[in-house]
Write an enzyme that holds these catalytic residues in place. Structure first.
Site, PDB file in Angstrom:
ATOM      1  CG  HIS A  98      -0.732   8.753  12.159  1.00 42.93           C
ATOM      2  ND1 HIS A  98       0.498   9.119  12.647  1.00 42.93           N
ATOM      3  CD2 HIS A  98      -1.560   8.728  13.225  1.00 42.93           C
ATOM      4  CE1 HIS A  98       0.419   9.294  13.960  1.00 42.93           C
ATOM      5  NE2 HIS A  98      -0.823   9.044  14.324  1.00 42.93           N
ATOM      6  CG  ASP A 103       4.413  12.356   8.309  1.00 44.67           C
ATOM      7  OD1 ASP A 103       5.158  12.317   9.304  1.00 44.67           O
ATOM      8  OD2 ASP A 103       3.428  11.602   8.178  1.00 44.67           O
ATOM      9  CG  HIS A 158      -0.272   3.567   8.044  1.00 45.31           C
ATOM     10  ND1 HIS A 158      -0.805   2.462   7.421  1.00 45.31           N
ATOM     11  CD2 HIS A 158       1.003   3.229   8.388  1.00 45.31           C
ATOM     12  CE1 HIS A 158       0.099   1.505   7.377  1.00 45.31           C
ATOM     13  NE2 HIS A 158       1.201   1.934   7.972  1.00 45.31           N
ATOM     14  CD  GLU A 188       1.571  -5.091  15.315  1.00 41.41           C
ATOM     15  OE1 GLU A 188       2.829  -5.081  15.256  1.00 41.41           O
ATOM     16  OE2 GLU A 188       0.859  -5.939  14.744  1.00 41.41           O
ATOM     17  CG  ASP A 238       0.021  13.077   9.791  1.00 43.69           C
ATOM     18  OD1 ASP A 238      -1.167  13.430   9.872  1.00 43.69           O
ATOM     19  OD2 ASP A 238       0.460  12.042  10.320  1.00 43.69           O
TER      20      ASP A 238
END
Length: 235
Positions: free
Chosen positions: A150, A7, A57, A52, A155
């Protein structure tokens, strides 16, 4: 079979728009069992971090400022990936960023022939269902309570569990049988180099009769006669 589940985290959605890869997490699996070998790295993006993206994350420009450039870890990453198939969720996104970074430093891209997209697998298995990593983890009972934001390695760990479930769970019978036979521990495979086992300890059993007896046939005819004008007797 060796596979890599991976990921990425980035500064945005499109490398063509100047966005960069800032984190990658890779999990090695052999016969769909995690081996414990991982590759994890943060990269300085050499640009700002949009608010954003940071909200997703949690990686700030300040945190990434002293991290290595992608070029400094690229060879290590490629060595870990080897020639294994690469598993990712919405894989085109991750492959796009990985290959953009490789191209930027003059290295060959990773072939899309190696791409395994778990979203595509999930879409075939669960048409019309939600296909986010969170939704699929909930469907398969995979604990993600520790996932507040995240993170590439986290992940990838969740995705490795999900991938196993999407491919049939822990009952991967054919592969396990093949492994067992190749090691000499299974019932199938090439038996030419094994001694023939003989035994006189088992008692002889005569073949079981499978033809119906006359009494069974009589009862059957009596039963069938009870049907009035059955279809199978019509011309």
């Amino acid at each position: 079979m060796r596979e890599i589940v991976f990921d990425t985290e980035t500064t945005g959605f499109d490398p063509k728009g100047g966005h960069r890869l800032v984190e990658i997490g890779c999990i090695e699996m052999v016969n769909r069992v995690a081996t414990g070998a991982v590759f994890h790295a943060y990269f300085t993006p050499e640009r700002d971090m949009p608010a954003e993206a940071e909200a997703v994350h949690g990686l700030s420009a300040a945190f990434l400022a002293d991290k290595p450039k992608f070029a400094e870890r690229a060879e290590d990453l490629l060595a870990f990936l080897g020639d294994a198939p690469l598993v990712a969720h919405n894989a085109a996104f991750d492959f796009g960023f990985l290959n953009a970074e490789l191209t930027a430093i003059g290295l060959g891209i990773v072939s899309l022939d190696r791409m395994i997209d778990t979203i595509a697998i999930a879409r075939r298995k669960h048409p019309g269902a939600k296909l986010s990593l969170d939704a699929l983890c909930s469907r398969y009972g995979i604990d993600r309570s520790h996932r507040t934001k995240h993170g590439a390695l986290l992940d990838a760990e969740l995705l490795a569990q999900l991938y196993v479930e999407l491919m049939g769970g822990r009952q991967i019978g054919l592969e396990l049988a093949a492994d067992a036979s190749s090691s000499g521990n299974g019932p199938s495979g090439d038996l030419s180099d094994r001694p023939i086992e003989t035994s006189t300890a088992r008692p002889f059993r005569s073949p079981r009769p499978h033809r119906p007896s006359d009494a069974e046939l009589a009862r059957h005819h009596e039963f069938m006669a009870g049907f009035g004008d059955p279809l199978w007797t019509r011309a």
